[in-house]
Design a protein around this motif. Structure first.
Motif, mmCIF file in Angstrom:
data_model
loop_
_atom_site.group_PDB
_atom_site.id
_atom_site.type_symbol
_atom_site.label_atom_id
_atom_site.label_comp_id
_atom_site.label_asym_id
_atom_site.label_seq_id
_atom_site.Cartn_x
_atom_site.Cartn_y
_atom_site.Cartn_z
ATOM 1 N N ASP A 230 0.819 -1.229 0.000
ATOM 2 C CA ASP A 230 0.000 0.000 0.000
ATOM 3 C C ASP A 230 0.848 1.273 0.000
ATOM 4 N N MET A 231 2.133 1.141 0.294
ATOM 5 C CA MET A 231 2.939 2.350 0.554
ATOM 6 C C MET A 231 3.214 3.154 -0.713
ATOM 7 N N ALA A 232 3.364 4.448 -0.516
ATOM 8 C CA ALA A 232 3.768 5.308 -1.642
ATOM 9 C C ALA A 232 5.182 4.918 -2.061
ATOM 10 N N ASP A 233 6.070 4.716 -1.072
ATOM 11 C CA ASP A 233 7.467 4.397 -1.376
ATOM 12 C C ASP A 233 7.874 3.125 -0.626
ATOM 13 N N SER A 277 -7.306 -3.718 -5.260
ATOM 14 C CA SER A 277 -6.181 -2.892 -5.700
ATOM 15 C C SER A 277 -6.670 -1.599 -6.355
ATOM 16 N N LEU A 278 -7.622 -1.781 -7.285
ATOM 17 C CA LEU A 278 -8.167 -0.607 -7.989
ATOM 18 C C LEU A 278 -8.946 0.306 -7.054
ATOM 19 N N HIS A 279 -9.676 -0.315 -6.110
ATOM 20 C CA HIS A 279 -10.531 0.512 -5.252
ATOM 21 C C HIS A 279 -9.790 1.105 -4.069
ATOM 22 N N PHE A 280 -8.607 0.564 -3.730
ATOM 23 C CA PHE A 280 -7.886 1.160 -2.599
ATOM 24 C C PHE A 280 -6.361 1.078 -2.718
ATOM 25 N N CYS A 281 -5.806 -0.138 -2.775
ATOM 26 C CA CYS A 281 -4.362 -0.303 -2.538
ATOM 27 C C CYS A 281 -3.497 0.445 -3.553
ATOM 28 N N MET A 282 -3.647 0.115 -4.828
ATOM 29 C CA MET A 282 -2.861 0.804 -5.855
ATOM 30 C C MET A 282 -3.237 2.273 -5.909
ATOM 31 N N THR A 283 -4.542 2.509 -5.837
ATOM 32 C CA THR A 283 -5.074 3.849 -6.094
ATOM 33 C C THR A 283 -4.716 4.834 -4.981
ATOM 34 N N SER A 284 -4.692 4.364 -3.717
ATOM 35 C CA SER A 284 -4.324 5.297 -2.640
ATOM 36 C C SER A 284 -2.819 5.562 -2.665
#
Ligand SMILES: C[S@@+](CC[C@H](N)C(=O)[O-])C[C@H]1O[C@@H](n2cnc3c(N)ncnc32)[C@H](O)[C@@H]1O
Length: 332
Positions: A230-233, A277-284
């Motif tokens: 989930d992390m940005a980096d 993923s589309l609704h939260f993990c990748m997208t956030s």
């Protein structure tokens, strides 16, 4: 899809609990018991009964909760409880216009755009794992972690969400000291409240902290439960986790079990993972200008590659069977 939505309504308004605790009822009796609108309840009762989740008696017009369905619909935190998923589905589907705009323009969705139901659903869904598997089945696979906790070591849970993992561990290891860090203040607020309710607030401390801003100390055991993908980096996050882990410490990593090539994931859960993923993990993650690894973006090969780059020397995948998660013991 409609069944899940009707279940989410039943879960949110306490209708399943009412039926389990107070017994069969007509729509009018349910309305009297719950203070809700009879006409809406009547429609919901027909829908849930036709879906097979509730039983409806055509003579008496009473609806009832089959005994066998109570663990899935009512027992929050029980091994079969599905209410977390109902809330999560409804919650992460709410910022729909934002998702469509992200398809069109790129970018992503901020945490604040997700309603409380989503975060509560995530908490209740995760809680099932921590209450039923973490202490009794997963920790015994890591005797060195157990020893550190039994001897009063420190445990830091990064991206702790509503804190259920640390809280369950604190109940099992009374000598150890637990710390939970999360960048989203609402999660930390909920975690503190639950720790208080569960009687462990003297040994579990929760703080708002973004791991991208550095580490808040060094610990005997560091852990992330469904954080890294989930992390940005994620690479920067793993470097920070290496710094947070004492040289003789252990990093416990739980993340999503997935294949090297996303196209190779199979079965109904594969679709769930991509949808999540589309609704939260990748997208956030993309919403924070991040890498957007996604729910199926952190397979074992990447766990090994990123951990080694971050300065860890060994990765051991634990032999647990779980439909969604993989668990690793990682050492500096
Ligand atoms: C999928 S949730 C998992 C929460 C919890 N570990 C669980 O198992 O229920 C991921 C969590 O990581 C947090 N998070 C994401 N990036 C973070 C960062 N850079 N630092 C701290 N927390 C972060 C989010 O706020 C969210 O609560």
């Amino acid at each position: 899809m409609m069944t899940i939505r009707l279940c989410a309504i039943g879960d949110r308004l306490g209708l399943f609990t009412d039926l389990a605790e107070n017994g069969p009822a007509t729509s009018q009796v349910m309305a009297d018991r719950t203070g809700l609108n009879e006409r809406y309840l009547r429609e919901w009762i027909y829908g849930m009964s036709l879906a097979g989740y509730l039983s409806f008696d055509k003579q008496s017009r009473e609806v009832s909760m089959p005994e066998a369905h109570i663990p899935a619909l009512v027992d929050v935190g029980g091994p079969l409880y599905q209410g977390g998923l109902f809330k999560m589905f409804t919650g992460f589907m709410q910022p729909y216009e934002d998702l469509i705009e992200s398809f069109e323009k790129g970018g992503g969705i901020d945490y604040e755009a997700y309603p409380d139901d989503f975060w509560k659903g995530l908490e209740h869904n995760s809680c099932v794992r921590y209450k039923n598997l973490l202490v009794s089945q997963w920790l015994p696979e890591m005797p060195d972690v157990q020893a550190k906790l039994e001897n009063g070591g420190t445990f830091a849970d990064f991206g702790c969400g509503a804190g259920r993992s640390s809280i369950e561990l604190a109940k099992a290891y009374p000598k150890a000291k637990f710390y939970g860090f999360d960048l989203f203040p609402k999660n930390i607020e909920n975690a503190r409240k639950t720790a208080e309710e569960e009687g462990v607030s003297d040994r579990v401390e929760f703080q708002v902290h973004d791991i991208a801003k550095g580490v808040p100390g060094q610990f005997d055991v560091v852990a992330t439960f469904d954080l890294i993908h989930d992390m940005a980096d994620p690479k920067g996050g793993l470097k920070a986790l290496r710094q947070a882990c004492k040289d003789d410490g252990i990093y416990v990593l739980m993340d999503v079990d997935c294949t090297d090539d996303p196209a190779d994931n199979e079965g109904p859960l594969a679709v769930f993972k991509l949808g999540a993923s589309l609704h939260f993990c990748m997208t956030s993650s993309l919403g924070q200008g991040g890498m957007g690894l996604g729910t199926v973006g952190f397979p074992e090969s990447k766990v090994k590659e990123f951990s080694s780059e971050a300065g860890f020397s060994s990765v051991r995948r634990l032999p647990i069977e779980h439909p969604l998660n993989a668990l690793y013991e990682i050492r500096p």
